[in-house]
Each structure stands twice: as structure tokens, then as C-alpha cells.
Design an enzyme around this catalytic site. Structure first.
Site, PDB file in Angstrom:
ATOM      1  N   ARG A 127      19.010  -8.792 -48.840  1.00  0.00           N
ATOM      2  CA  ARG A 127      19.048  -7.360 -48.592  1.00  0.00           C
ATOM      3  C   ARG A 127      19.308  -6.653 -49.917  1.00  0.00           C
ATOM      4  NH1 ARG A 127      24.061  -5.902 -46.190  1.00  0.00           N
ATOM      5  NH2 ARG A 127      24.411  -4.724 -48.100  1.00  0.00           N
TER       6      ARG A 127
ATOM      7  N   HIS B 143      23.169  -1.687 -46.652  1.00  0.00           N
ATOM      8  CA  HIS B 143      23.138  -2.089 -45.245  1.00  0.00           C
ATOM      9  C   HIS B 143      22.471  -1.010 -44.397  1.00  0.00           C
ATOM     10  CE1 HIS B 143      24.411  -3.781 -41.429  1.00  0.00           C
ATOM     11  NE2 HIS B 143      25.049  -2.661 -41.136  1.00  0.00           N
TER      12      HIS B 143
ATOM     13  N   TYR C  68      31.167  -4.237 -52.621  1.00  0.00           N
ATOM     14  CA  TYR C  68      31.453  -5.617 -52.220  1.00  0.00           C
ATOM     15  C   TYR C  68      30.564  -6.664 -52.874  1.00  0.00           C
ATOM     16  CZ  TYR C  68      27.694  -4.328 -48.913  1.00  0.00           C
ATOM     17  OH  TYR C  68      26.528  -3.875 -48.359  1.00  0.00           O
TER      18      TYR C  68
END
Length: 372
Positions: free
Chosen positions: A268, A272, A281
Site C-alpha cells: 500500500r 490507508h 507509523y
């Protein structure tokens, strides 16, 4: 630089031992498995690029306030499109995830329906009754038991009518494999030997949780053994490889040999959703590596260009055509009639529950200024 709150996995250990046909640079690793028909190769590439262009334009629409929160899939389109191209649409069934816009577009869902869906307009979920496409699923892994049940029904119908069964293809993210519905769906499918294919889009991140924090297993595909079904790991950014393994799984399902689990290794590269900040993160170098060196569109385009099957002029013409299609479809979406609050409770069940009937009445009363 990796900070205390981000993680980096370079090189990505998930790629070890995966099946592929084209290397990341577009070189054919298994040329004998490349489809022989040039027209088919070009059609596959066009289908994949069309979804990526839509994804890029959808983010712009979201930033303009013309879409709600949007789950981006750009960089993962080879997994979604490659698997769906193995289906006989609209006869076979497709159960996408909430990130499955590319799946739905490749299956045949018109762009204006996708736009309305991400506007939370009821018309976005009012699908063609002759199509076997299910709506986008937001509850994680919820679609897997549904797909298994659908596949069992198709198996029994096929036995009754003396024909090959239609298959059900369901997607789930790596995060979804930690949900109970993943176990329920796959176990049921294997026990009843239904014609289903389950594709894990292992994009490395369940929002901010990396795969190695979800399981101690070396691979997610290894879970197939526990359910008694074959599994395969494939390079999810290689469109030809994904299509090849899914076609094999579909053929296996049609001849009555049961379900297959496919783990597609992808990444990805984008947030998100349109509201996420992945810099909180993960190390940006990890996403950059995949974006710059493993892009699925560039991989196949490089191969096609090397064979003299594609050029820059064709690319520009295709992009213009997709943009024109999107403009036309956006007009259709914008022309959709406004909705009333109680319509949000319609098309949930064939027969509304008493609670839903009461809730709709309350909404109508509030709308009219009266009392429930």
C-alpha cells in the site's frame, strides 16, 4: 531516516519465493507463461491502467469535497484487476473489500456507481440484479462467509442442472486474516468443497500494524494448509502472474476440486484512506522503494514497449479516453436525485425488520417537523 515511531522492512521479506512471470523491471522470468495473443496483453494492461487513473482522479475529487473518505488502492491494482480478469463476468461472483474499487471497475461496475457509493448515496449500492457483484464491504472479512455460502449455492445449482458451477471470488486484506470470519469462511468452503477463490491482498499494513505483528507464521498462505485447501503465493504487482494463478484456481473450482487460497504480495504505497498519515507509523523509504521500483503499471508497460506493442502516444490516448469517460460518469453521478434520511435504511434487508420500520417512521416524522 527511520524514527522511533516508524518501521522499515527493506528489502521486504514477504517477497521471498513468490511466483511471478515478469520481474520488477519488466523482464520475462517465465516467457512461456506470457499470454500469446498481443491483443489480450494490451487489453489486460488497459484494464489495469484504467483503474489506476480512476484512483488518482478520485483522490482529487475527495480533496474537492466531491467524495467522502476514500480508500486508495493505487499500486495494488495488478492484484485486483489480475484476479478479476480470470472471472466470467457478470456470471461469476465477486465480493470485494472496502478497498476494492479496482476490482469493481474491472468487473464492470460503471464509474458513476463507484462515485455514488463513496458519496454514501443509496444509488451506489443499487446494483444491476443481473450482475453478481456484491457491494463494497467495510466490516473486515465479513464477505468471506458470504462468498462461501454463495459458492455452496452455486455448487448445488450446478449439480441440479448438470453444468459447471459459477465461482465466487472474495478478497480480504492481510489485516482481515486475523478476524474470525476469515476462519469461518475458509473452513466452511473447504469442508463443503465449494467453488470459491480467496485472495489475500497482503499489502504489508493493516492500517498501522505490519504483517509481522499480526502473525508469527512465515506466510499467510500457509494458513490454507490448516483448512485443507491448496494455497499459492504470487507477486501481487505482476498482473500476468496474478491472472495466471487465479485462472488456475478458477479452473480447479469449476471442475469440482474445491477452493483455493491466494496470497498476493503487494504494498500500500498510498495512505490507508484519504484521511490517513502513514508517516506516523512507517518509513517513507519503504513506500518509495515499491513506488519507484515495483510499480505494476510500469512493469507491464516496460514489457509491452520492449515488444513493440505499446508506445507513449498510445498511453496518452488511453489516458485521455479514461478522463473523458470519468467526466461523463461524473455528470451522471452529479445528476443523481437527492436523498432523504430514511433512504439510508432501505436496501439493507429484503424485508425490513420492525426496528428499521420504526426508525424510518421516526426519520420521516422528524423531517416533516412532527413527532415520532
Amino acid at each position: 531516516m527511520t524514527t522511533s515511531h516508524t518501521r522499515s522492512r527493506l528489502p521486504d521479506p514477504r517477497l521471498e519465493g513468490v511466483f511471478c512471470i515478469l520481474d520488477a523491471d519488466g523482464a520475462p522470468r517465465q516467457p512461456e507463461l506470457v499470454p500469446a495473443d498481443p491483443a489480450r496483453l494490451i487489453a489486460m494492461y488497459r484494464a489495469m491502467r484504467r483503474t489506476r487513473i480512476f484512483d488518482e482522479r478520485a483522490l482529487v475529487l475527495q480533496r474537492q469535497g466531491r467524495l467522502g473518505v476514500y480508500p486508495l488502492f493505487g499500486g495494488m491494482e495488478a492484484t485486483q484487476v489480475g484476479a478479476v480478469l480470470a472471472l466470467d463476468a457478470p456470471h461469476d461472483w465477486l465480493a470485494p473489500t472496502y478497498r476494492g474499487t479496482g476490482c469493481a471497475l474491472a468487473y464492470g461496475l460503471p464509474m458513476h456507481k463507484v462515485i455514488l457509493s463513496w458519496r454514501a448515496h443509496p444509488d451506489g449500492s443499487r446494483l444491476d440484479p443481473d450482475s453478481h457483484l456484491l457491494p463494497f464491504y467495510t466490516p473486515i472479512a465479513n464477505q468471506l462467509p458470504h462468498a462461501a455460502g454463495i459458492a455452496l449455492a452455486e455448487k448445488r445449482l450446478a449439480e441440479r442442472d448438470g453444468r459447471e458451477p459459477r465461482v465466487a471470488l472474495a478478497f480480504v486484506g492481510d489485516g482481515g486474516t486475523s478476524e474470525g470470519d476469515f476462519h469461518v469462511g475458509l473452513n466452511f468452503a473447504a469442508v463443503f468443497k465449494v467453488p470459491a477463490i480467496f485472495v489475500i491482498e497482503n499489502n504489508g499494513w493493516a492500517i498501522s500494524t505490519p504483517t509481522d505483528r499480526q502473525t508469527a507464521a512465515a506466510t499467510l498462505a500457509s494458513r490454507g494448509e490448516g483448512y485443507g485447501m491448496p494455497s499459492v503465493r504470487v507477486d501481487g504487482n505482476d498482473l500476468l502472474a496474478v491472472a495466471h494463478v487465479t485462472e488456475g484456481a478458477v479452473a480447479r473450482a469449476r471442475r469440482g476440486a474445491g477452493p483455493t487460497l491466494i496470497e498476493a504480495i503487494t504494498y500500500r504505497v498510498l495512505p490507508h484512506t484519504s484521511s490517513d498519515d502513514p508517516a506516523r507509523y512507517r518509513d517513507s523509504a519503504e513506500a518509495d522503494e515499491w513506488r519507484e521500483k515495483r510499480d505494476p503499471g510500469m512493469r507491464l508497460r516496460t514489457y509491452l514497449t520492449g515488444r513493440g506493442l505499446w508506445n507513449d502516444a498510445q498511453e496518452e490516448t488511453m489516458i485521455s479516453a479514461v478522463d473523458a469517460e470519468l467526466r461523463s460518469e461524473l455528470e451522471l453521478a452529479d445528476a443523481a436525485p437527492g436523498i432523504e434520511p430514511w433512504e439510508l435504511l432501505e436496501h439493507v434487508f429484503e424485508t425490513p425488520t420492525p426496528e428499521m420500520v420504526e426508525q424510518q417512521a421516526e426519520l420521516r416524522a422528524l423531517h416533516s417537523g412532527g413527532k415520532a
